[in-house]
Design an enzyme around this catalytic site. Structure first.
Site, PDB file in Angstrom:
ATOM      1  N   ASP A 161      -4.473  -9.213  -8.135  1.00 44.56           N
ATOM      2  CA  ASP A 161      -5.393 -10.947  -7.966  1.00 44.56           C
ATOM      3  C   ASP A 161      -6.584 -11.495  -8.348  1.00 44.56           C
ATOM      4  O   ASP A 161      -6.957 -12.703  -9.102  1.00 44.56           O
ATOM      5  CB  ASP A 161      -5.875 -10.719  -6.143  1.00 44.56           C
ATOM      6  N   LYS A 185       3.019  -2.451   4.000  1.00 45.06           N
ATOM      7  CA  LYS A 185       2.805  -2.914   5.516  1.00 45.06           C
ATOM      8  C   LYS A 185       0.572  -2.694   5.004  1.00 45.06           C
ATOM      9  O   LYS A 185       0.048  -2.586   4.232  1.00 45.06           O
ATOM     10  CB  LYS A 185       2.069  -1.323   5.066  1.00 45.06           C
ATOM     11  N   SER A 192       0.622   0.490   1.949  1.00 42.47           N
ATOM     12  CA  SER A 192      -1.132   0.927   2.202  1.00 42.47           C
ATOM     13  C   SER A 192      -1.688   0.689   1.448  1.00 42.47           C
ATOM     14  O   SER A 192      -2.203  -0.387   0.340  1.00 42.47           O
ATOM     15  CB  SER A 192      -0.392   2.312   3.883  1.00 42.47           C
TER      16      SER A 192
END
Length: 554
Positions: free
Chosen positions: A304, A318, A293
């Site tokens: 990223d 998740k 999460s």
């Protein structure tokens, strides 16, 4: 096109739009009717049960069972929270509660203190790891469930609670005063070497970002030039805290995560809103299969933006967002309202709960359906299965003898006895299990039961079981028995062969008695494979640059 030529087209479009609206209205009405009908049936059923069932029924229990069974058809994160569980839910989301500040649990059928939190009433008042609960105030809790004991220990701040425990052969009573307990999201931070800081982030409750910020600023004041951020075993929590933690390392105005759901009100884009604390410091983020999460948002966003090297193992996967919605009578439902997407555009949700097989099992996104996305520098990353590390470190496996000693609580029990005999030990970074101490532990084990089955023995047992079904079993039975004797484990020899990992488990257990959770984390760093890997990578900035560019194959 002339007007008279456009009329049929306009008529068709108008009719089509009306038909669509009517269908949508009818569908919505059908759905609302189905909901109303089934609620009426459910209420009628409970009324009839209450009137005619041979025994008295508990409506609260029946309704809770029915609600939970219904929610099990959706996903494991959508859950009903009755009023009596609201304090536990508040603890999960805020990290705050009124109580004595101790982790309690059941070991070998006995409820006991597993870890008092430093500076809170349990630790300050004298409770120790291994203390067995007998009474809380006047209530005998020796045979109660752990959750019942926890509920009795909690209460408004500044109220008194008496706790009676058994410690060895002694029965002790402690009069404690409850306080507002705020559990830090960062149980430990410090310098691993002269240049490298380390921050252990265990949760994303309220103030998680503030806790990390404070640790980072303190470490920078001590002169660190690189950082290890550890989110292993972190189950996640509040999304806003994840965004603010990413903001510590990413410039203002950058997208961190976006949420997309069925209704417009849950759709949102979360961007960094402040100037970062340090946008250049080299970072290694440690992840594993229990990082989930919000922990995945932090790790994924930093990956990223090519801002950190991720080390460890693939995360849980998740990519779902939960929202708490109030219900009648102070109950709540925590329900999944959206999926989240990190800066590259990928959603890392690994299980599709909307699609189930004939056995009711949800499907895992197959590799063939995972899509490619790109990081800021053009590195290829995939969706649909958690966050994958840039550098993988395999999970550590333990020998059966080590597992047995831990599972049977023998190392735990020895730790209790050692603590009663030794008032202090050296600091965690210096404490080691020397040969004298290890031999004392081995001698202590002599009359203890800790038998186990090795992997080879288990394989031979399976071979023997399957071979019995074959017509030639009698011909090979003697050979199998001979192999069993040859590979039969020797506990004394295994205590020598696997002493390094047994010593490490024993070392952390003993340190926990004197230095609590913080000491255990600090003590583990010296032999932590992922930490050692991170130190090596961060010490070679050319390697860091190579990893974070598209030209390097993972």
């Amino acid at each position: 096109m002339k007007l008279h030529q456009r009329k049929p087209l306009l008529v068709l479009l108008t009719l089509g739009l009306m038909a669509g609206l009517l269908f949508s209205f009818a569908y919505k009405n059908d759905k609302l009717f189905a909901i109303a009908k089934n609620l009426d049936i459910f209420a009628s059923l409970v009324r009839e049960l209450d009137s005619y069932y041979v025994d008295d029924i508990d409506p609260d229990h029946l309704f809770t069972v029915g609600i939970n069974a219904m929610l099990e058809e959706l996903d494991p994160y959508t859950e009903f929270i009755p009023e009596e569980n609201s304090d536990d839910f508040r603890l999960l989301t805020t990290g705050e509660y009124g109580g004595v500040g101790a982790l309690i649990g059941n070991r070998t059928g006995i409820n006991m203190v597993l870890m008092p939190y430093r500076g809170f009433p349990a630790q300050a008042g004298g409770l120790r790891i291994g203390d067995q609960f007998l009474k809380v105030d006047t209530v005998d809790v020796s045979n109660k469930e752990t959750s019942d004991i926890s509920r009795l220990l909690k209460g408004p701040a500044n109220t008194a609670v008496d706790v009676q425990v058994k410690r060895g052969d002694d029965t002790l009573t402690f009069n404690l005063t409850r306080k507002k307990i705020v559990i830090s999201n960062v149980p430990y931070y410090g310098k691993i070497d002269d240049q490298t800081g380390y921050i252990k982030l265990t949760d994303f409750t309220t103030n998680a970002a503030a806790d990390v910020r404070k640790a980072l600023l303190d470490l920078k004041s001590q002169g660190i030039s690189r950082l290890v951020l550890d989110v292993r075993d972190n189950p996640g929590g509040i999304l806003k805290e994840a965004v603010e933690i990413v903001n510590l390392f990413i410039p203002k105005g950058k997208e961190v995560v976006r949420t997309i759901g069925k209704i417009e009100s849950v759709n949102a884009v979360y961007k960094t809103s402040k100037s970062p604390v340090d946008k250049d410091i080299p970072i290694a983020v440690l992840i594993n299969e229990r990082s989930a999460s919000a922990a995945e948002i932090v790790a994924g966003a930093l990956q990223d933006y090519d801002r950190a090297v991720l080390i460890g193992r693939k995360t849980f996967g998740k990519g779902l967002v939960q929202t708490s919605v109030p219900l009648s009578y102070n109950a709540q439902v925590k329900l999944t309202t959206a999926k989240y997407y990190i800066p590259s555009g990928r959603c890392i949700q690994a299980i599709d709960y909307s699609k189930k097989d004939e056995n009711g099992n949800s499907s895992i996104v197959p590799d063939s359906l995972r899509s490619e996305f790109k990081t800021k520098n053009g590195r290829i990353v995939l969706d649909g299965a958690g966050i994958e590390p840039d550098l993988k470190v395999d999970s550590k496996s333990f020998a059966p003898i080590t597992f047995s000693l831990v599972a049977r609580n023998l190392i735990f029990t020895y730790g209790n006895e050692f603590f009663r005999k030794h008032p202090s030990i050296v600091p965690p970074s210096e404490f080691e299990i020397d040969e004298t101490l290890y031999q004392d532990f081995v001698a202590w084990l002599e009359d203890k039961e800790y038998d186990y089955t090795t992997y080879v023995e288990k394989s031979l047992e399976d071979l023997n079981k399957y071979a019995q079904r074959e017509p030639y079993f009698e011909e090979i039975q003697a050979t199998i028995e001979a192999l069993k004797k040859k590979v039969s484990h020797n506990k004394e020899q295994d205590l020598i062969t696997h002493q390094d990992e047994i010593k490490e488990a024993l070392r952390e257990e003993l340190i926990s008695r004197y230095y609590y959770q913080e000491g255990v984390v600090e003590a583990s760093l010296k032999h932590d494979e992922e930490v050692i890997k991170a130190l090596g990578v961060l010490g070679d900035q050319q390697q860091v640059r190579q990893i974070l560019t598209a030209s390097v194959k993972k």
